[in-house]
Design a protein around this motif. Structure first.
Motif, PDB file in Angstrom:
ATOM      1  N   GLN A   1      -4.657  10.349   0.785  1.00  0.00           N
ATOM      2  CA  GLN A   1      -3.465   9.516   0.783  1.00  0.00           C
ATOM      3  C   GLN A   1      -2.217  10.340   1.106  1.00  0.00           C
ATOM      4  O   GLN A   1      -1.305   9.860   1.794  1.00  0.00           O
ATOM      5  CB  GLN A   1      -3.321   8.818  -0.564  1.00  0.00           C
ATOM      6  CG  GLN A   1      -4.447   7.824  -0.817  1.00  0.00           C
ATOM      7  CD  GLN A   1      -4.407   7.214  -2.198  1.00  0.00           C
ATOM      8  OE1 GLN A   1      -3.696   7.682  -3.079  1.00  0.00           O
ATOM      9  NE2 GLN A   1      -5.184   6.160  -2.390  1.00  0.00           N
TER      10      GLN A   1
ATOM     11  N   THR B   1      -4.322   4.266   9.129  1.00  0.00           N
ATOM     12  CA  THR B   1      -4.344   3.507   7.878  1.00  0.00           C
ATOM     13  C   THR B   1      -5.693   2.847   7.657  1.00  0.00           C
ATOM     14  O   THR B   1      -6.281   2.946   6.569  1.00  0.00           O
ATOM     15  CB  THR B   1      -3.233   2.445   7.878  1.00  0.00           C
ATOM     16  OG1 THR B   1      -1.958   3.083   8.036  1.00  0.00           O
ATOM     17  CG2 THR B   1      -3.235   1.658   6.573  1.00  0.00           C
TER      18      THR B   1
ATOM     19  N   ASP C   1      -8.455   5.470   6.806  1.00  0.00           N
ATOM     20  CA  ASP C   1      -8.410   6.016   5.456  1.00  0.00           C
ATOM     21  C   ASP C   1      -8.688   4.956   4.399  1.00  0.00           C
ATOM     22  O   ASP C   1      -9.309   5.250   3.363  1.00  0.00           O
ATOM     23  CB  ASP C   1      -7.051   6.671   5.205  1.00  0.00           C
ATOM     24  CG  ASP C   1      -6.872   7.940   6.023  1.00  0.00           C
ATOM     25  OD1 ASP C   1      -7.872   8.460   6.542  1.00  0.00           O
ATOM     26  OD2 ASP C   1      -5.722   8.404   6.162  1.00  0.00           O
TER      27      ASP C   1
ATOM     28  N   GLY D   1      -4.705   9.788  -7.179  1.00  0.00           N
ATOM     29  CA  GLY D   1      -4.845   8.725  -6.180  1.00  0.00           C
ATOM     30  C   GLY D   1      -3.851   7.613  -6.368  1.00  0.00           C
ATOM     31  O   GLY D   1      -3.105   7.572  -7.348  1.00  0.00           O
ATOM     32  N   GLY D   2      -3.863   6.697  -5.416  1.00  0.00           N
ATOM     33  CA  GLY D   2      -2.935   5.577  -5.435  1.00  0.00           C
ATOM     34  C   GLY D   2      -3.280   4.547  -6.487  1.00  0.00           C
ATOM     35  O   GLY D   2      -4.369   4.527  -7.054  1.00  0.00           O
TER      36      GLY D   2
ATOM     37  N   THR E   1      -1.909   2.861  -1.131  1.00  0.00           N
ATOM     38  CA  THR E   1      -1.326   4.172  -0.889  1.00  0.00           C
ATOM     39  C   THR E   1       0.095   4.153  -1.397  1.00  0.00           C
ATOM     40  O   THR E   1       0.715   3.123  -1.554  1.00  0.00           O
ATOM     41  CB  THR E   1      -1.338   4.523   0.599  1.00  0.00           C
ATOM     42  OG1 THR E   1      -0.660   3.514   1.313  1.00  0.00           O
ATOM     43  CG2 THR E   1      -2.764   4.658   1.098  1.00  0.00           C
TER      44      THR E   1
END
Length: 297
Positions: free
Chosen positions: A43, A111, A114, A182-183, A295
């Protein structure tokens, strides 16, 4: 008058810069830009790529804006060419439409690439462990179905091992977020969402609720501790041997609105998480979403 106005604007800019510098010291580091695991690293890379691609448009536009304002300013003796009948340029049209289209296409490619990559375990060689996450008013309940233990406002994971989170809510929708790993992703009543995270090395990380849920929202924080596998296994044994069980009555009390300290339980009612999810499905099949994490953009 003009000089006074300019001085006032400069003063405001100086104050803004000073405030930004001082407030930057409120935290040890920018956790979103400090990845400690493969998910967060992916991210982070996407944020960098997006920033560079956007800068390709933004910086030239700002520079051209400043140049045009200066070059074509209305002042005596300005020798800039004046073409009142000018209406079209194919070359310019190709430039200011073609470049943004290419930028958007590249952003879309990276985008999508990922997002789909993050739907799977970040480490195919190591089996993930499963942790169920329930958002309550205003606390987090973590149940470990494989280990048979539960915790409140505290999360311990083995370092170097992927963790598959299943998330739901017994309260208003919230967002589960461990910035360095992480997001964020939503936890919602009547459904489950899934999220993979992994800590590359032992350490402590801050987790939080990132969606406003009422009076105690600001206190929905929890600590994530990553330990070597052996220490994690030892912690599980200690929890199972030294803490009380979480009963249905305990859970009914726990889910009531209010704050809670860190708690650990040696066991929890079988199927508790599934029961929490299904009670809000109103007879419909449980809905599960494997949506990729948001993200931090």
């Amino acid at each position: 008058m003009r000089g006074t106005k300019l001085l006032r604007q400069v003063h405001l800019w100086v104050l803004a810069a000073l405030a930004s510098t001082l407030l930057a010291g409120c935290g040890d580091e920018y956790v979103v830009l400090n990845p400690k695991g493969p998910v967060a690293q992916t991210q982070y890379d996407l944020i960098v790529i997006s920033t560079i691609l956007c800068a390709i448009i933004i910086i030239p536009v700002l520079a051209l804006t400043a140049f045009i304002v200066y070059r074509y300013r209305d002042t005596p003796g300005n020798k800039a060419s004046y073409k009142p009948e000018w209406a079209h340029s194919t070359t310019l049209e190709v430039i200011w439409w073609g470049i943004p289209v290419i930028i958007v296409a590249l952003l879309g490619y990276f985008t999508v690439r990922d997002v789909y990559a993050l739907k799977e375990s970040p480490n195919k060689e190591v089996p993930p462990i499963t942790i169920q996450v329930t958002s309550l008013d205003w606390k987090w309940l973590f149940t470990y179905p494989e280990q048979g233990i539960a915790t409140v406002n505290y999360l311990e994971i083995p370092a170097g091992v992927p963790v598959q989170f299943h998330l739901s809510a017994e309260a208003p929708m919230n967002s589960f977020w461990v910035p360095e790993l992480g997001g964020q992703i939503y936890a919602m009543s009547g459904m489950t969402t899934e999220l993979y995270l992994q800590a590359d090395e032992p350490g402590e990380f801050d987790g939080r609720g990132a969606n406003f849920t009422g009076e105690g929202f600001a206190h929905m924080n929890f600590k994530v501790v990553a330990k070597p596998q052996e220490e994690f296994d030892q912690w599980v044994k200690e929890v199972k041997g030294t803490t009380p069980a979480l009963t249905k009555e305990d859970y009914e009390e726990l889910k009531q609105p209010g704050l809670a300290e860190v708690m650990t339980f040696s066991s929890f009612p079988e199927g508790l998480f599934e029961e929490i999810v299904s009670k809000y499905s109103h007879g419909h099949p449980m809905h599960s979403s494997d949506a990729a994490p948001q993200t931090n953009e």
